[in-house]
Design an enzyme around this catalytic site. Structure first.
Site, mmCIF file in Angstrom:
data_model
loop_
_atom_site.group_PDB
_atom_site.id
_atom_site.type_symbol
_atom_site.label_atom_id
_atom_site.label_comp_id
_atom_site.label_asym_id
_atom_site.label_seq_id
_atom_site.Cartn_x
_atom_site.Cartn_y
_atom_site.Cartn_z
ATOM 1 N N GLU A 149 0.849 -1.184 0.000
ATOM 2 C CA GLU A 149 0.000 0.000 0.000
ATOM 3 C C GLU A 149 0.890 1.241 0.000
ATOM 4 O OE1 GLU A 149 -3.704 1.773 2.682
ATOM 5 O OE2 GLU A 149 -2.208 0.461 3.600
ATOM 6 N N LYS A 154 -10.711 0.678 -0.421
ATOM 7 C CA LYS A 154 -10.525 0.693 1.026
ATOM 8 C C LYS A 154 -11.721 1.344 1.721
ATOM 9 C CE LYS A 154 -6.993 1.923 4.469
ATOM 10 N NZ LYS A 154 -5.648 2.518 4.644
ATOM 11 N N CYS A 169 -4.882 -2.708 5.383
ATOM 12 C CA CYS A 169 -4.758 -1.886 6.583
ATOM 13 C C CYS A 169 -5.894 -2.117 7.574
ATOM 14 C CB CYS A 169 -4.624 -0.420 6.191
ATOM 15 S SG CYS A 169 -3.898 0.615 7.472
#
Length: 501
Positions: free
Chosen positions: A60, A163, A196
């Site tokens: 990322e 995301k 994440c």
């Protein structure tokens, strides 16, 4: 049809981002900056191919320097990424992608095709929106997403993931409101991807019975409990998956740590805060056959919001885990138990010779603030306390544990992630072969072992009790985002000073 195989060689690339040489004011300048890093990706793909790798995962934020990002600059770098559910797309072959606006997508598609390799790349995706009908539509009439893109070995886009839980990214990205797993087939089995703080996907792994995950990350380490290799190996071990975790390598923000993990532990990992360069990790993974569980999946649409009386600890204001409730281990062998609310952590232990540092049992049951989210944790740990202060960064271990059994009572969920971290030559390491874990018995070391214990941790994420801080997204950047950016930079500076001391 994808022909199954008995093993598969895979790679993850921990990348140290090359910052742009000049400011970005045009698409051409943005592409020049992106190519500085995509060229390094290409070198990693060529090296991987020479080693027989069939799939590679990139980190990322690996394509751009996070320190220079704004909404305007991200707009210059973003591209419209097709969703496979809308039909077959191969940017390397199809004429509509032979334009400057799709140059990076085409580059990666061709890279995958020419090297006969599956690839997962993190980049900036865009979607047009209408303010009249979409309340979340910003002033620039587009939604910019932190995006994972998966390509198969023919260059086809086989998965796209936006995301959901942003981490101080509100200044340039929008949060996806449609939480979904991005899935695709490979010779080793079905893969999924997320990133994440969207790390709650263990439920979705169980829902779809996915046993292989590609995980691009920009993981900010929070010693001594919530560090990359601890969390990633624990996730793989509990969820019984192969996890390909690729983090960006940014030492000034304590962002590093990658690995290839299996249900048995770490196949290979890299956790070096002292080496400022990229690293390619290669390992073989095996198929995993696990019966789909019957448990009900947690509903994320109805979070439990904290009351005004809840004590929410801010991880990044603190930068440590001193807020846990600790009880010191004082004898060479014995049992120590400590409780918070109705959650109790208990350790039975024996050390070799004597304690050469202070160790304690710690417990926490509550919300932790991280970015735009309040995340509910239950933590049970045995940990070294440097300078007699528990919850701080550990730099050296001399005490060896001959035996340790760590378990807890009062879990609010069955999603408990176990990790056992040791320290050799002042470097944190994983030693998956010295301990076992069961839901009933907790962590228990194997007979005849003696290890320099950094920490043993049982960490539960109670996803149903998470809550959002409802950070408002706007364009241009509003005052709240500026405050968050300042807060983040203060944390970065503090972490850097602490690491250097």
């Amino acid at each position: 049809y994808v022909r199954p195989v008995s093993s598969w060689k895979v790679a993850v690339f921990e990348h140290q981002v090359i910052p742009p040489k000049t400011d970005m004011e045009t698409r051409e300048e943005a592409l020049d900056a992106l190519k500085l890093n995509s060229d390094v990706y290409h070198e990693a793909v060529l090296e991987s191919r020479s080693k027989g790798v069939k799939m590679i995962v990139f980190p990322e934020y690996g394509l751009y320097d996070i320190n220079t990002l704004t909404r305007t600059r991200m707009d210059l770098m973003a591209e419209k990424v097709p969703h496979p559910k809308h039909g077959h797309r191969n940017p390397c072959d199809e004429p509509e992608y032979q334009t400057q606006s799709s140059e990076m997508l085409r580059t990666f598609s061709c890279m995958a095709k020419e090297n006969d390799m599956y690839m997962v790349v993190n980049m900036a995706g865009r979607e047009p929106c209408r303010r009249a009908t979409e309340p979340e539509c910003p002033g620039d009439k587009q939604l910019l997403y932190n995006t994972n893109v998966a390509f198969n070995n023919e260059g086809d886009v086989v998965a796209r993931y936006y995301k959901t839980h942003l981490f101080w990214e509100e200044g340039w990205f929008n949060s996806s409101k449609n939480y979904e797993m991005a899935l695709w087939d490979t010779p080793i089995g079905k893969f999924g991807t997320f990133m994440c703080f969207d790390f709650q996907a263990v439920q979705l792994i169980e829902q779809y019975n996915v046993r292989h995950i590609a995980y691009p990350a920009s993981w900010v380490n929070l010693p001594p409990i919530y560090q990359s290799i601890q969390s990633h190996s624990a996730f793989a071990r509990f969820a019984k998956i192969n996890l390909l975790a690729a983090s960006v390598h940014r030492l000034e923000t304590s962002t590093y740590g990658s690995g290839i993990y299996s249900p048995n532990g770490a196949e290979i990992f890299y956790f070096r805060p002292d080496i400022p360069k990229s690293k390619l990790l290669v390992a073989e993974i095996l198929p995993i056959h696990v019966k789909k569980p019957e448990q009900t999946v947690v509903n994320f649409d109805n979070p439990v919001f904290p009351s005004e009386d809840d004590d929410v600890q801010d991880l990044f204001d603190r930068g440590d885990f001193a807020f846990l409730k600790y009880k010191r281990m004082t004898t060479r062998a014995g049992t120590v138990e400590v409780c918070q609310k109705s959650f109790c952590c208990k350790a039975r232990y024996a050390v070799k010779d004597r304690f050469k540092e202070v160790y304690a049992v710690g417990v926490y049951d509550g919300l932790l603030s991280a970015g735009a989210n309040n995340l509910y944790f239950q933590i049970c740990t045995v940990i070294q306390c440097p300078h007699k202060k528990c919850g701080l960064k550990i730099s050296k271990v001399r005490t060896h544990f001959k035996y340790l059994n760590l378990r807890a009572d009062g879990w609010l969920d069955r999603y408990v992630f176990p990790s056992y971290t040791v320290m050799y030559n002042n470097y944190i390491a994983l030693d998956p072969f010295v301990w076992n874990y069961t839901e009933a018995g907790g962590i228990e070391t194997k007979p005849g072992t003696s290890t320099p214990l950094h920490s043993a941790n049982l960490v539960a994420r109670i996803y149903a009790k998470d809550s959002s801080k409802h950070v408002h997204q706007s364009h241009p950047i509003d005052e709240g985002v500026i405050k968050m950016a300042v807060k983040y930079m203060l944390y970065v500076m503090a972490a850097y000073v602490y690491a250097a001391s």
